[in-house]
Enzyme design. Structure first.
Site, short mmCIF file in Angstrom:
data_model
loop_
_atom_site.label_atom_id
_atom_site.label_comp_id
_atom_site.label_asym_id
_atom_site.label_seq_id
_atom_site.Cartn_x
_atom_site.Cartn_y
_atom_site.Cartn_z
N HIS A 216 35.48 9.28 56.98
CA HIS A 216 35.39 8.01 56.25
C HIS A 216 36.77 7.42 55.88
O HIS A 216 36.94 6.22 55.85
CB HIS A 216 34.53 8.17 54.99
CG HIS A 216 35.20 8.95 53.90
ND1 HIS A 216 35.38 10.32 53.97
CD2 HIS A 216 35.74 8.57 52.72
CE1 HIS A 216 36.01 10.73 52.89
NE2 HIS A 216 36.24 9.69 52.10
N ASP A 217 37.73 8.28 55.61
CA ASP A 217 39.05 7.78 55.18
C ASP A 217 40.12 7.90 56.26
O ASP A 217 41.31 7.87 55.95
CB ASP A 217 39.52 8.56 53.93
CG ASP A 217 39.17 7.81 52.64
OD1 ASP A 217 38.83 6.61 52.71
OD2 ASP A 217 39.25 8.44 51.56
N LYS A 220 43.37 5.98 56.35
CA LYS A 220 44.50 6.25 55.44
C LYS A 220 45.71 6.80 56.19
O LYS A 220 46.82 6.81 55.65
CB LYS A 220 44.09 7.23 54.34
CG LYS A 220 43.29 6.58 53.21
CD LYS A 220 43.03 7.61 52.10
CE LYS A 220 42.25 7.03 50.94
NZ LYS A 220 41.90 8.09 49.97
N HIS A 245 42.67 0.43 54.62
CA HIS A 245 42.27 1.67 55.30
C HIS A 245 40.85 1.60 55.85
O HIS A 245 40.53 2.25 56.85
CB HIS A 245 42.48 2.90 54.41
CG HIS A 245 41.38 3.16 53.42
ND1 HIS A 245 41.31 2.53 52.20
CD2 HIS A 245 40.30 3.99 53.46
CE1 HIS A 245 40.25 2.96 51.53
NE2 HIS A 245 39.61 3.86 52.29
N HIS A 271 32.39 1.99 53.42
CA HIS A 271 32.22 2.91 52.29
C HIS A 271 32.81 2.38 50.98
O HIS A 271 32.56 2.94 49.92
CB HIS A 271 32.75 4.31 52.61
CG HIS A 271 34.24 4.45 52.68
ND1 HIS A 271 34.97 4.05 53.77
CD2 HIS A 271 35.14 4.97 51.80
CE1 HIS A 271 36.26 4.31 53.57
NE2 HIS A 271 36.39 4.86 52.37
N HIS A 272 33.56 1.27 51.03
CA HIS A 272 34.05 0.67 49.77
C HIS A 272 33.36 -0.65 49.43
O HIS A 272 33.79 -1.37 48.54
CB HIS A 272 35.57 0.48 49.83
CG HIS A 272 36.32 1.78 49.71
ND1 HIS A 272 36.32 2.53 48.56
CD2 HIS A 272 37.08 2.46 50.61
CE1 HIS A 272 37.06 3.63 48.75
NE2 HIS A 272 37.52 3.61 50.00
N ASP A 300 31.68 9.79 47.56
CA ASP A 300 33.14 9.66 47.60
C ASP A 300 33.69 9.47 46.18
O ASP A 300 34.64 10.14 45.77
CB ASP A 300 33.50 8.46 48.49
CG ASP A 300 35.01 8.31 48.69
OD1 ASP A 300 35.72 9.34 48.69
OD2 ASP A 300 35.47 7.17 48.86
P1 C2E Z 1 40.27 7.92 46.50
O1 C2E Z 1 41.25 8.51 45.56
O2 C2E Z 1 39.62 8.87 47.47
O3 C2E Z 1 39.17 7.20 45.68
C1 C2E Z 1 38.00 6.76 46.25
C2 C2E Z 1 37.27 5.82 45.35
O4 C2E Z 1 36.87 6.50 44.17
C3 C2E Z 1 38.11 4.65 44.82
O5 C2E Z 1 38.11 3.61 45.77
C4 C2E Z 1 37.36 4.26 43.58
O6 C2E Z 1 36.22 3.53 43.90
C5 C2E Z 1 36.90 5.60 43.05
N1 C2E Z 1 37.85 6.10 42.03
C6 C2E Z 1 38.88 6.94 42.20
N2 C2E Z 1 39.50 7.18 41.05
C7 C2E Z 1 38.89 6.43 40.12
C8 C2E Z 1 39.08 6.26 38.71
O7 C2E Z 1 39.99 6.82 38.07
N3 C2E Z 1 38.22 5.41 38.08
C9 C2E Z 1 37.22 4.78 38.73
N4 C2E Z 1 36.39 3.97 38.04
N5 C2E Z 1 37.01 4.93 40.07
C10 C2E Z 1 37.84 5.74 40.74
P2 C2E Z 1 39.30 2.53 45.71
O8 C2E Z 1 39.54 2.11 44.30
O9 C2E Z 1 38.95 1.48 46.69
O10 C2E Z 1 40.52 3.33 46.20
C11 C2E Z 1 40.66 3.73 47.52
C12 C2E Z 1 41.81 4.65 47.65
O11 C2E Z 1 43.01 4.00 47.23
C13 C2E Z 1 41.71 5.87 46.77
O12 C2E Z 1 40.94 6.82 47.38
C14 C2E Z 1 43.17 6.23 46.63
O13 C2E Z 1 43.62 6.91 47.80
C15 C2E Z 1 43.88 4.90 46.58
N6 C2E Z 1 44.06 4.46 45.18
C16 C2E Z 1 43.21 3.72 44.44
N7 C2E Z 1 43.72 3.47 43.24
C17 C2E Z 1 44.94 4.08 43.19
C18 C2E Z 1 45.97 4.20 42.23
O14 C2E Z 1 45.90 3.69 41.11
N8 C2E Z 1 47.10 4.92 42.56
C19 C2E Z 1 47.22 5.48 43.77
N9 C2E Z 1 48.33 6.17 44.04
N10 C2E Z 1 46.27 5.40 44.72
C20 C2E Z 1 45.14 4.70 44.44
FE FE Z 2 38.14 5.35 51.25
#
Ligand code: C2E
Ligand code: FE
Ligand code: SIN
Ligand code: SIN
Length: 362
Positions: A216-217, A220, A245, A271-272, A300
């Site tokens: 799925h990712d 990235k 991504h 998936h998003h 996820d």
């Molecule tokens: P990921 O870390 O695998 O997170 C997948 C999804 O889980 C995120 O999609 C979001 O919907 C949810 N999620 C993750 N952490 C949190 C959280 O603390 N609170 C809430 N409410 N939901 C959360 P999203 O937002 O589309 O992000 C996709 C990817 O982008 C993430 O995959 C991560 O790799 C990156 N990312 C997102 N936000 C940040 C960030 O603030 N800092 C960094 N370094 N990377 C981020």
């Molecule tokens: Fe993703």
């Protein structure tokens, strides 16, 4: 004693003689023994035929037609019901005075040839030799076919296993970059399979989902380290880049002819997306979002929340579940959230199984 070449090749095959007249049995036994056949079994009571057939496993039956208890026709009928359709088991009928009609009936029931009484030794040996030769060819052919089928099955299984392993390893490639544990993909895909099964997917789809969700990712891979591994919050521009991504992954997986990669494409792309239409890349809404992508979305996020990330610390299971419940109907398909809640013990079981030991490819 002179053995013909033919008999030498056939002498190990098993011949069964069934005639209620014991002296007929003995004459036939002697003639065959003298010719060199080594495995001959004679019997006079037709009621024992099934028992003897199954324990002795003959290659040829010499069968009398008129016998008490069960005549030769009944014996053939019985054997026919017992022996596999495809099995070539020759029966040579022993007849004294055979009318046309009983010969025809015997042929219909599976008789291959006839030998008249009194017995002529060379005629007997010729007919027995011919039938045993056919039997041997048949047995060899069957063995070859079985070996071939076995090989094809092994190759197919190996090929499938190779494909699955490659897909899983590919899924893990991305993990090497954005986290240490290497378990996110394993947990995520097993959560997805469990949720998919509970939502009514059939076993084949569940297996496809188990493997397809590992990718799925995959998009990235194209995201630079300074964004992917950023310790803090992403700024809007970085977030924009990060969101690509989904489309990048879809691009990598598009136009496949295999069901699994087609499903992986759908999952990577969608998936998003969010149930209320506020997700990316297309802002799809509700059931316009493919079911498998809706399933993966729940799993996820649950795993992202309960895991440590460069940008966040791990949440407790309860907090993560509360977050999923609070987003039901907003981010997530409400029906799937309900099912997720119902199978939550199973989710936690998977979580435990994939957290302390090395990932084992299966
Ligand atoms: P990921 O870390 O695998 O997170 C997948 C999804 O889980 C995120 O999609 C979001 O919907 C949810 N999620 C993750 N952490 C949190 C959280 O603390 N609170 C809430 N409410 N939901 C959360 P999203 O937002 O589309 O992000 C996709 C990817 O982008 C993430 O995959 C991560 O790799 C990156 N990312 C997102 N936000 C940040 C960030 O603030 N800092 C960094 N370094 N990377 C981020
Ligand atoms: Fe993703
Ligand atoms: C994994 O990446 O190991 C999870 C996928 C699977 O076990 O089939
Ligand atoms: C289904 O659509 O098959 C049930 C799960 C869901 O999508 O809500």
């Amino acid at each position: 004693m002179f053995l013909s070449n033919k008999v030498k090749q056939l002498q190990h095959l098993k011949i069964l003689i069934l005639d209620d007249n014991g002296s007929n049995v003995r004459i036939l036994e002697r003639m065959l023994q003298m010719a060199g056949y080594q495995q001959i079994h004679g019997m006079t009571d037709s009621r024992e035929i099934l028992h003897v057939y199954e324990s002795y496993k003959p290659d040829l039956l010499l069968l009398d037609l008129s016998m008490p208890y069960m005549d030769g026709f009944e014996v053939m009928q019985l054997l026919r019901e017992t022996i596999e359709e495809a099995d070539y088991f020759p029966i040579l009928i022993i007849t004294a005075h055979s009318d046309q009609e009983s010969r025809l009936r015997a042929l219909e029931l599976g008789a291959r040839d006839f030998i008249g009484k009194p017995f002529n030794q060379s005629e007997l040996l010729m007919r027995v030799g011919n039938l045993l030769e056919l039997r041997q060819l048949y047995v060899e052919l069957r063995k070859n076919n079985e070996e071939l089928e076995q090989k094809v099955a092994e190759q197919t299984a190996l090929w499938k296993e190779t494909q699955m392993e490659l897909v899983q390893r590919l899924g893990h490639v991305i993990e090497f970059r954005d986290e240490d544990t290497g378990f996110h993909i394993a947990r995520m895909s097993h959560y997805s399979a469990a949720l998919g099964r509970a939502a009514g997917l059939n076993e084949k789809a569940v297996e496809l989902l188990l493997h397809a969700s590992t990718l799925h990712d995959i998009g990235k891979i194209a995201i630079p380290d300074h964004i992917l591994l950023k310790p803090g919050k992403l700024d809007p521009e970085e977030m924009e880049e990060m969101r690509a991504h989904a489309l990048i992954g879809a691009d990598m997986l598009k136009d496949s002819t295999t069901e699994m990669i087609q499903m992986a494409y759908t999952i990577a792309l969608s998936h998003h997306e969010k149930w209320d239409g506020t997700g990316y890349p297309y802002g799809l809404k509700g059931e316009d979002i493919p079911l498998v992508a809706r399933i993966v979305a729940v799993c996820d996020v649950y795993d992202a929340l309960t895991s440590e990330r460069p940008y966040k610390s791990a949440w407790s299971d309860e907090d993560a579940l509360a977050c999923i419940l609070a987003d039901s109907g907003k981010h997530f398909d409400p029906q799937l959230v309900e099912i997720f809640l119902r199978i939550f013990p199973e989710i936690q079981e998977i979580q435990r199984n994939y957290s302390t030991v090395e990932v084992v490819h299966q």
